[in-house]
Design an enzyme around this catalytic site. Structure first.
Site, PDB file in Angstrom:
ATOM      1  CB  CYS A  30      -0.528   0.376   9.074  1.00 56.44           C
ATOM      2  SG  CYS A  30      -1.964  -0.426   9.824  1.00 56.44           S
ATOM      3  NE  ARG A  52      -0.542  -1.149  14.745  1.00 55.90           N
ATOM      4  CZ  ARG A  52      -1.109   0.025  14.548  1.00 55.90           C
ATOM      5  NH1 ARG A  52      -0.360   1.053  14.170  1.00 55.90           N
ATOM      6  NH2 ARG A  52      -2.400   0.205  14.710  1.00 55.90           N
TER       7      ARG A  52
END
Length: 299
Positions: free
Chosen positions: A196, A242
């Site tokens: 991430c 995201r």
């Protein structure tokens, strides 16, 4: 007689490459085993799934410039070009041997650039190398980032993304707290993992952004520079979105939804959104820095 014309024209397409077939065969012998290992290993991971796309695009760019492989006696390589080519070829082969024997993908994959460039200079000279420069440059995006670069960049990126995601969602009224790179929202805890951090998405989006600029052939230097400078911030911002989306999905739909199909789908959407932002930015810049008409040389 007319029925033979389509077959002749099809053969003529490959005629310019005829003299280069031995070199192509040598490249295949060297690098097909490498591609095979990548296809059954590194390219299966999300972080390096762009590898085969980069390879296909590079081959397409070479095919677009296939006319440079036509041998022209009047444009034979000079001694300096040949000497430079042999130097690059030998260095590339040494890097390949080291990478292949020691399982160092950085050298094994990266060696194809000096090997191909050296072969071009030896056989065709600077003219061909100049025509194929972007295809060779684009191969850089096949090379996996060195471990020390990944380690040095991943930590700070995860930290920044965690802080920004927490502040934005807190300002929006969500019960969220942060401890390092651990986000707590309601009853759920989410770890901002290495994937991430957005490092590899920045790498992939940079490749697509540069390919876009090359294909569009913008005449405005300022426009090109702004788009190039915007690629990394766009990728970083898209990755923040995201993470926030995954936090919201987990908060509203539960942990299984956040870690299931939507987790992978969010990664795909991250890349698509980043590209869309890039296209929109280019469209806006078109009003400020319009393309100038190209001056064609009179033959």
């Amino acid at each position: 007689m007319n029925t033979l014309a389509p077959r002749a024209s099809a053969l003529d397409v490959l005629e310019p490459l005829k003299a280069w077939w031995p070199i192509v065969l040598g490249l295949l012998v060297l690098y097909v085993p490498t591609y095979w290992v990548l296809a059954h290993g590194l390219w299966n991971s999300d972080d390096h799934a762009h590898g085969p796309i980069v390879l296909v695009v590079a081959l397409y760019l070479v095919w677009q410039q296939r006319a440079v492989f036509t041998r022209d006696a009047s444009a034979a390589p000079t001694r300096r070009e040949v000497a430079t080519g042999w130097t690059l070829l030998i260095l590339g082969l040494l890097a390949y041997a080291l990478g292949r024997s020691q399982d160092i993908l950085l050298f094994e994959i990266g060696s194809q650039i000096p090997v191909i460039l050296g072969a071009l200079l030896i056989t065709l000279g600077t003219r061909a190398a100049r025509a194929l420069w972007f295809a060779l440059f684009f191969l850089l995006f096949m090379i996996p980032l060195p471990g020390f670069v990944v380690d040095a960049a991943t930590g700070p990126l995860k930290q920044y993304i965690s802080v920004i995601a927490e502040q934005v969602l807190y300002a929006a009224g969500y019960p969220i707290a942060r401890s390092g790179v651990m986000l707590t929202v309601g009853q759920y805890q989410l770890l901002v993992a290495d994937a991430c951090s957005g490092l590899h998405s920045m790498f992939s989006l940079s490749a697509m952004g540069l390919l876009y600029l090359y294909l569009m052939q913008r005449t405005s230097v300022a426009r090109n520079l702004i788009i190039m400078a915007a690629v990394l911030p766009i990728a970083f911002a898209a990755n923040i979105v995201r993470v926030m989306v995954l936090v919201l999905v987990t908060y509203h739909l539960g942990d299984e939804a956040g870690q299931g199909f939507l987790h992978g789908f969010a990664g795909i959407m991250l890349f698509v959104i980043g590209l869309l932002f890039l296209f929109v930015l280019d469209w806006i810049l078109g009003f400020i820095f319009p393309d100038r008409p190209r001056v064609r040389a009179q033959g």
